[in-house]
Design an enzyme around this catalytic site. Structure first.
Site, PDB file in Angstrom:
ATOM      1  N   LYS A   2      12.863   8.798  28.597  1.00  0.00           N
ATOM      2  CA  LYS A   2      11.584   9.454  28.901  1.00  0.00           C
ATOM      3  C   LYS A   2      11.883  10.784  29.564  1.00  0.00           C
ATOM      4  O   LYS A   2      12.917  10.939  30.217  1.00  0.00           O
ATOM      5  CB  LYS A   2      10.758   8.595  29.861  1.00  0.00           C
ATOM      6  CG  LYS A   2       9.283   8.900  29.826  1.00  0.00           C
ATOM      7  CD  LYS A   2       8.590   8.253  28.643  1.00  0.00           C
ATOM      8  CE  LYS A   2       7.119   8.580  28.588  1.00  0.00           C
ATOM      9  NZ  LYS A   2       6.419   7.711  27.631  1.00  0.00           N
TER      10      LYS A   2
HETATM   11  P1  NAD Z   1      -3.535  12.707  27.392  1.00  0.00           P
HETATM   12  O1  NAD Z   1      -3.019  13.776  28.263  1.00  0.00           O
HETATM   13  O2  NAD Z   1      -3.863  12.996  25.978  1.00  0.00           O
HETATM   14  O3  NAD Z   1      -4.833  12.028  28.020  1.00  0.00           O
HETATM   15  C1  NAD Z   1      -4.908  11.572  29.338  1.00  0.00           C
HETATM   16  C2  NAD Z   1      -6.387  11.549  29.698  1.00  0.00           C
HETATM   17  O4  NAD Z   1      -6.537  10.957  30.980  1.00  0.00           O
HETATM   18  C3  NAD Z   1      -7.001  12.941  29.770  1.00  0.00           C
HETATM   19  O5  NAD Z   1      -8.233  12.946  29.104  1.00  0.00           O
HETATM   20  C4  NAD Z   1      -7.154  13.188  31.263  1.00  0.00           C
HETATM   21  O6  NAD Z   1      -8.213  14.066  31.577  1.00  0.00           O
HETATM   22  C5  NAD Z   1      -7.395  11.770  31.763  1.00  0.00           C
HETATM   23  N1  NAD Z   1      -7.070  11.610  33.182  1.00  0.00           N
HETATM   24  C6  NAD Z   1      -6.078  12.188  33.893  1.00  0.00           C
HETATM   25  N2  NAD Z   1      -6.129  11.802  35.167  1.00  0.00           N
HETATM   26  C7  NAD Z   1      -7.165  10.959  35.265  1.00  0.00           C
HETATM   27  C8  NAD Z   1      -7.735  10.227  36.335  1.00  0.00           C
HETATM   28  N3  NAD Z   1      -7.230  10.301  37.555  1.00  0.00           N
HETATM   29  N4  NAD Z   1      -8.792   9.428  36.066  1.00  0.00           N
HETATM   30  C9  NAD Z   1      -9.311   9.353  34.840  1.00  0.00           C
HETATM   31  N5  NAD Z   1      -8.818  10.032  33.783  1.00  0.00           N
HETATM   32  C10 NAD Z   1      -7.767  10.829  34.001  1.00  0.00           C
HETATM   33  O7  NAD Z   1      -2.446  11.531  27.504  1.00  0.00           O
HETATM   34  P2  NAD Z   1      -2.197  10.333  26.488  1.00  0.00           P
HETATM   35  O8  NAD Z   1      -1.134  10.763  25.545  1.00  0.00           O
HETATM   36  O9  NAD Z   1      -3.474   9.810  25.990  1.00  0.00           O
HETATM   37  O10 NAD Z   1      -1.506   9.276  27.466  1.00  0.00           O
HETATM   38  C11 NAD Z   1      -2.257   8.410  28.307  1.00  0.00           C
HETATM   39  C12 NAD Z   1      -1.388   7.230  28.710  1.00  0.00           C
HETATM   40  O11 NAD Z   1      -0.914   6.573  27.529  1.00  0.00           O
HETATM   41  C13 NAD Z   1      -0.144   7.573  29.514  1.00  0.00           C
HETATM   42  O12 NAD Z   1       0.126   6.521  30.424  1.00  0.00           O
HETATM   43  C14 NAD Z   1       0.953   7.599  28.473  1.00  0.00           C
HETATM   44  O13 NAD Z   1       2.239   7.351  29.015  1.00  0.00           O
HETATM   45  C15 NAD Z   1       0.507   6.482  27.564  1.00  0.00           C
HETATM   46  N6  NAD Z   1       1.047   6.547  26.195  1.00  0.00           N
HETATM   47  C16 NAD Z   1       0.798   7.611  25.381  1.00  0.00           C
HETATM   48  C17 NAD Z   1       1.318   7.623  24.092  1.00  0.00           C
HETATM   49  C18 NAD Z   1       1.022   8.721  23.106  1.00  0.00           C
HETATM   50  O14 NAD Z   1       1.372   8.554  21.918  1.00  0.00           O
HETATM   51  N7  NAD Z   1       0.398   9.812  23.485  1.00  0.00           N
HETATM   52  C19 NAD Z   1       2.111   6.549  23.644  1.00  0.00           C
HETATM   53  C20 NAD Z   1       2.338   5.476  24.497  1.00  0.00           C
HETATM   54  C21 NAD Z   1       1.794   5.483  25.765  1.00  0.00           C
END
Ligand code: NAD
Length: 478
Positions: free
Chosen positions: A109
């Protein structure tokens, strides 16, 4: 009166505690147990970029948890809160996640301490390319050693810059595009990668809902249709999960929690409209036809059938776990439930579908993209028309029968429309993802229901994953 502050473990400690709970039920030699738990290496880089007339220093990390299989894989996160503890926890989760869904990678990561909203596109490109340069020159980005992907704060745009930077530094590497996944389709990406993690959450819930026994464990019945869902984070993962569950499975999205507060509506929120509102207004506040709650975190505690934390880690913790009222939690984000909260929720009878499984759709489709890049051909390109020609033969015969039988039997015109086309890349990717999510769920489920000493899906997931990693180390002679 003074109250004792609640002692919450760090994210990495939390992952270790969950790991320890699982290995206590396994029969691993202590040395191997320790080897799998520890993070192999974490590289910290500090670099300067000249922005707005002065040099700004950025701090970034790339952590490699386990190299029992290579390349290692894991996203790159852009956020101000990024730190070594967090990337190491996330790298460990990647090891277990890949093992659980049988993606042939070790775990890694990365993260950069930056708030992307503070910089324009050109500035972000300079920062991203410079970070990528630092990682590439140490083989911490490399198609055969370490393959990043998007995570919080990063997406197709950043992955395209990273791939281009690698290509510039490795001009004769024919497999250069495979150095990173999550690229845009016209930059070496694969159809269905953007939606993959949210789509995986949907497939995971569908598989859970296929079992009456599992639904009963959570106090649920029936199908996803009409189930009340609260989602935290309407980013890549949360938006796609909520959209698909609403539009394709009939679920009602009663709550959406974002950075600036939450929206709540018993009759359901229009996910697409909320997303557009956020894009235009920078947050959920002011969205019509819903109740706005300034203290968004409180909405996690509202009554619902399924809670989907899809933003960040540690949001369900020792402080609020007792007040959580949902029946089922699906961890779309990594680490949203701390180890202490997990104990409390299990005692309350809340079923948790763990992160290492729930959000594995991303790495699964990243695996398909990596294979596509190495094979230099789009999935379905060779078979599609041949498949169509064979389907045409069947349709011709059915049409002949239709003509002979007259009013006795009629070919449904919709059948022809649905049956004729051969599968394109998107359909193949979705099919591969669906299969992966179903098979991985069953492997967890077998342990969950098959062993009297395992009472939850998370411990079951760890046992399946750790067992596979251990076998891989043993096969190497360790
Ligand atoms: P992203 O940046 O696209 O979205 C995150 C969202 O959460 C945003 O809309 C942001 O405004 C919101 N956010 C941030 N802080 C917040 C808070 N305190 N309260 C409420 N909302 C809040 O990120 P993502 O890619 O969707 O990732 C989200 C989670 O999923 C992370 O934990 C990431 O590790 C996990 N994840 C993502 C992927 C991927 O393919 N993108 C894959 C596996 C796991």
């Amino acid at each position: 009166m003074s109250t004792t502050p609640i002692k919450e473990p760090t994210f990495r400690e939390s992952v270790d505690l969950m790991y320890n709970r699982a290995v206590a039920l396994m029969d691993l030699p202590p040395g191997l147990e320790e080897k799998i738990r520890v993070c192999n290496a974490t590289y910290t880089v500090r670099f300067g970029v000249r922005l707005r007339g002065q040099i700004q220093t950025f701090v970034g990390y790339r952590s490699v948890h386990s190299e029992h299989m290579e390349p290692v894989k894991g996203g790159i996160r852009f956020a101000t809160a990024v730190n070594q503890d967090e990337v190491e926890a996330l790298a460990a989760l990647m090891t277990y996640k890949c093992a659980l869904v049988e993606a042939p990678f070790g775990g890694s990561k990365g993260g950069l301490c930056v708030d992307p909203r503070q910089y324009d596109d050109h500035e972000m490109e300079m920062i991203t390319r410079r970070f990528a340069y630092e990682l590439i020159k140490r083989d911490l980005i490399n198609p055969s050693q370490n393959v990043p992907a998007p995570d919080m704060g990063t997406g197709e745009r950043e992955m395209a810059w990273i791939a281009d930077q690698f290509g510039r530094m490795n001009t004769t590497d024919i497999n250069a595009k495979a150095c990173v996944t999550g690229k845009p389709l016209n930059g070496g990406g694969i159809a269905g990668r953007v939606e993959a993690t949210g789509r995986g959450v949907q497939y995971a819930l569908r598989e859970f809902f296929r079992s009456d026994e599992d639904k009963a464990a959570a106090g649920l019945t029936g199908s996803l249709d009409g189930k009340r869902i609260i989602v935290q984070g309407l980013g890549n993962v949360g938006y796609h999960a909520a959209k698909f569950l609403r539009e394709e499975d009939g679920a009602t999205i009663t709550g959406i929690i974002e950075r600036d507060g939450a929206l709540f509506s018993e009759t359901g929120l229009d996910v697409e409209a909320v997303r557009n509102w956020i894009v235009q207004n920078g947050g959920v506040k002011g969205f019509p036809d819903a109740t706005y709650v300034a203290d968004g975190g409180k909405v996690l505690e509202e009554d619902c059938d399924i809670l989907v934390p899809a933003a960040l880690e540690g949001v369900i913790n020792l402080e609020n776990a007792d007040r959580i009222k949902t029946k089922l939690i699906i961890e779309a984000a990594n680490g949203p439930v701390t180890a202490g909260a997990d104990d409390i929720l299990r005692a309350k009878g809340i079923v948790i579908i763990p992160d290492m499984y729930a959000n594995a759709g991303g790495v699964t489709v990243s695996y398909f993209e990596w294979v596509k890049n190495l094979s230099h051909i789009r999935f379905g390109r060779m078979q599609r028309r041949q498949e169509e020609a064979r389907h045409q033969l069947v349709v011709n015969e059915l049409e002949r029968l239709d003509a002979v039988l007259g009013d006795k039997w009629n070919l449904d015109p919709k059948f022809k429309e649905k049956f004729l086309p051969g599968a394109d890349e998107l359909e193949l990717v979705r099919s591969g993802l669906d299969d992966t999510m179903r098979v991985a769920y069953q492997s967890m489920r077998e342990v969950w229901h098959g062993r009297s000493d395992v009472t939850d899906l998370r411990t079951a997931a760890y046992i399946v994953a750790i067992d596979r990693v251990a076998k891989s180390y043993r096969a190497k002679g360790l």
